[in-house]
Design a protein around this motif. Structure first.
Motif, mmCIF file in Angstrom:
data_model
loop_
_atom_site.group_PDB
_atom_site.id
_atom_site.type_symbol
_atom_site.label_atom_id
_atom_site.label_comp_id
_atom_site.label_asym_id
_atom_site.label_seq_id
_atom_site.Cartn_x
_atom_site.Cartn_y
_atom_site.Cartn_z
ATOM 1 N N PHE A 108 23.071 26.067 34.377
ATOM 2 C CA PHE A 108 23.984 25.267 35.197
ATOM 3 C C PHE A 108 23.446 25.000 36.598
ATOM 4 N N ASP A 109 22.387 25.675 36.969
ATOM 5 C CA ASP A 109 21.749 25.506 38.264
ATOM 6 C C ASP A 109 20.462 26.316 38.232
ATOM 7 N N ASP A 110 19.752 26.399 39.346
ATOM 8 C CA ASP A 110 18.549 27.226 39.400
ATOM 9 C C ASP A 110 18.608 28.114 40.631
ATOM 10 N N VAL A 111 17.608 28.981 40.786
ATOM 11 C CA VAL A 111 17.628 29.954 41.873
ATOM 12 C C VAL A 111 17.682 29.266 43.233
ATOM 13 N N ASP A 112 16.922 28.185 43.401
ATOM 14 C CA ASP A 112 16.919 27.482 44.688
ATOM 15 C C ASP A 112 18.298 26.914 45.017
ATOM 16 N N THR A 113 18.930 26.291 44.021
ATOM 17 C CA THR A 113 20.252 25.704 44.244
ATOM 18 C C THR A 113 21.288 26.777 44.550
ATOM 19 N N VAL A 114 21.247 27.876 43.805
ATOM 20 C CA VAL A 114 22.195 28.968 44.028
ATOM 21 C C VAL A 114 21.999 29.555 45.420
ATOM 22 N N THR A 115 20.750 29.753 45.821
ATOM 23 C CA THR A 115 20.465 30.306 47.150
ATOM 24 C C THR A 115 21.004 29.404 48.253
ATOM 25 N N GLN A 116 20.775 28.093 48.124
ATOM 26 C CA GLN A 116 21.272 27.139 49.123
ATOM 27 C C GLN A 116 22.796 27.130 49.170
ATOM 28 N N ASP A 117 23.436 27.111 47.993
ATOM 29 C CA ASP A 117 24.895 27.082 47.949
ATOM 30 C C ASP A 117 25.491 28.356 48.540
ATOM 31 N N LEU A 118 24.894 29.499 48.217
ATOM 32 C CA LEU A 118 25.396 30.764 48.737
ATOM 33 C C LEU A 118 25.237 30.831 50.252
ATOM 34 N N ALA A 119 24.100 30.333 50.747
ATOM 35 C CA ALA A 119 23.872 30.314 52.194
ATOM 36 C C ALA A 119 24.885 29.416 52.890
ATOM 37 N N SER A 120 25.214 28.280 52.269
ATOM 38 C CA SER A 120 26.177 27.358 52.875
ATOM 39 C C SER A 120 27.576 27.967 52.958
ATOM 40 N N LEU A 121 27.851 28.967 52.113
ATOM 41 C CA LEU A 121 29.145 29.649 52.124
ATOM 42 C C LEU A 121 29.154 30.850 53.061
ATOM 43 N N GLY A 122 28.022 31.083 53.737
ATOM 44 C CA GLY A 122 27.941 32.204 54.666
ATOM 45 C C GLY A 122 27.401 33.475 54.066
ATOM 46 N N GLY A 123 26.866 33.390 52.832
ATOM 47 C CA GLY A 123 26.332 34.586 52.183
ATOM 48 C C GLY A 123 27.428 35.398 51.529
ATOM 49 N N LEU A 124 27.047 36.443 50.832
ATOM 50 C CA LEU A 124 28.033 37.284 50.148
ATOM 51 C C LEU A 124 28.954 37.965 51.148
ATOM 52 N N ILE A 125 28.378 38.455 52.237
ATOM 53 C CA ILE A 125 29.175 39.097 53.296
ATOM 54 C C ILE A 125 29.100 38.204 54.520
ATOM 55 N N GLU A 126 30.203 37.592 54.881
ATOM 56 C CA GLU A 126 30.200 36.666 55.997
ATOM 57 C C GLU A 126 29.936 37.417 57.303
ATOM 58 N N PRO A 127 29.059 36.864 58.165
ATOM 59 C CA PRO A 127 28.726 37.541 59.423
ATOM 60 C C PRO A 127 29.904 37.514 60.396
ATOM 61 N N HIS A 128 30.051 38.597 61.141
ATOM 62 C CA HIS A 128 31.092 38.689 62.158
ATOM 63 C C HIS A 128 30.473 39.254 63.430
ATOM 64 N N ALA A 129 30.930 38.769 64.548
ATOM 65 C CA ALA A 129 30.442 39.303 65.823
ATOM 66 C C ALA A 129 30.916 40.741 65.994
ATOM 67 N N VAL A 130 30.060 41.585 66.546
ATOM 68 C CA VAL A 130 30.379 42.986 66.753
ATOM 69 C C VAL A 130 30.646 43.225 68.237
#
Length: 386
Positions: free
Chosen positions: A361-383
């Motif tokens: 349904f997709d490839d590693v490059d597409t999945v990586t780009q889509d995941l990055a566009s969503l902020g990654g698995l753990i969304e970054p927060h300011a500390v």
């Protein structure tokens, strides 16, 4: 949260595994693979008789009224046996779309036949010019006196050669709609193909083909949800195939002798096998993570996440499992040596399936780009450092 299988799910797993061990050994699979259809109508009928085709569907349509958790159990066992029958294309994708988007009348006319093993479906969503983008189909729908007509070309349609009905995505009224198109309708042409793993696929050309709209309104959200479910199902299948590959490899290391001793006594091979098993355990965890992302939405009263969270979680799981599939399939072949490259030995067939799954349904490059566009698995927060 209890992550173990329920008693019912364990019984389902045991029943499916027992059937496949006795009736779907490598020799039987090879015979099916070389047949004209490339899959067995007899086995499909057995799956229907066992109720496997109706697991996620309501009892109103003769289903078992279960859910994705049970589908994942079946897919993992299918992965261990490299089952060739069109379960993913018909039950997870085609019937999944009908169940998610169809009207009660459409569900009643289609789902019971699917559950009985009498109707095969296929999802025609991907296009030659769109790569993995499902949100902007070039295929168009035009209203006609009898409903709609579709014009366009779809590629990589799983189960296309044998499907009775296609679920087709098309642009309509500025949105993405889903449509039902009969395979034998005028204006429908199927160019059958065989994937590297032996599964049947094909391109579907639509030339003013008559169609019935599936449900109403924009189908973008439904398409995203069903594809996420299909990716989670593939994750379960990949885990089954990887586990079978490593079990076969471990047995080979114990029995293949060289210079008077099993090659498994070689410390470097032991280290590689141990690394592969560690990779498999990580993949199992991520397949469970994907399953929870899907079942969480099914059980909204227990706290379902939103569509973005579900999609993000499935993408993250897919990324890890796709990489694990590559690593384990390649290591299994290498540790078998020359025999692993032969068509007669089963390990190569597992490698083929584990190579195709990450590109379904997709490839590693597409999945990586889509995941990055969503902020990654753990969304970054300011500390706060003060």
């Amino acid at each position: 949260m209890d992550l173990e299988l329920t008693d019912e799910q364990r019984e389902l797993k045991s029943t499916v595994a027992r059937l496949l061990r006795t009736e779907y050994d490598p020799a039987a699979r090879e015979e099916i693979l070389r047949s004209e259809k490339g899959w067995s109508e007899e086995k499909w009928a057995s799956f229907a008789e066992m109720g496997l085709l109706g697991l996620p569907f309501s009892e109103d349509y003769d289903g078992a009224d279960m859910g994705f958790a049970e589908v994942a159990v079946v897919m993992e066992e299918f992965g261990r046996a490299l089952v060739l029958e069109p379960y993913l294309s018909t039950v997870v994708l085609g019937a999944g779309f009908v169940d998610a988007a169809g009207t009660p009348e459409q569900k009643q006319s289609i789902l019971p036949a699917v559950i009985a093993g009498e109707k095969l479906l296929a999802f025609a969503g991907y296009e030659p010019t769109g790569r993995y983008d499902l949100n902007a189909p070039a295929t168009t729908a035009s209203e006609s006196a009898d409903g709609y007509t579709l014009t366009g070309e779809k590629s990589a349609v799983l189960g296309a050669p044998d499907a009775h009905t296609f679920v087709v995505s098309a642009a309509v009224d500025g949105t993405v709609g889903l449509f039902l198109v009969e395979a034998d309708a005028q204006g429908v042409a199927v160019d059958a193909r065989i994937q590297a793993d032996g599964l049947r696929t094909g391109s579907v050309t639509l030339s003013a083909a008559p169609a019935q709209r599936l449900g109403h309104g924009d189908a973008s959200e439904v398409i995203g949800r069903v594809i996420d479910t299909a990716n989670a199902a593939l994750a379960a299948e990949a885990v089954g195939a990887m586990e079978a590959s490593l079990h076969m490899t471990a047995e080979y290391l114990k029995t293949r002798e060289q210079f008077g001793a099993p090659i498994g006594v070689n410390q470097s091979l032991q280290h590689r096998a141990a690394d592969a098993y560690a990779t498999l355990e990580g993949a199992k965890s991520m397949a469970l993570y994907a399953k929870l992302a899907i079942t969480g939405e099914e059980n909204a009263d227990e706290g379902a996440g939103d569509a973005k969270s579900r999609h993000r979680d499935v993408l993250a799981a897919k990324l890890i499992i796709d990489e694990a599939s590559r690593d384990i399939s390649q290591e299994s072949i290498q540790m078998h040596g020359g025999i692993g490259m032969t068509m007669e030995y089963p390990i190569g067939h597992y490698a083929k399936r584990l190579t195709v799954i990450p590109r379904t349904f997709d490839d590693v490059d597409t999945v990586t780009q889509d995941l990055a566009s969503l902020g990654g698995l753990i969304e970054p927060h300011a500390v706060e450092l003060s």
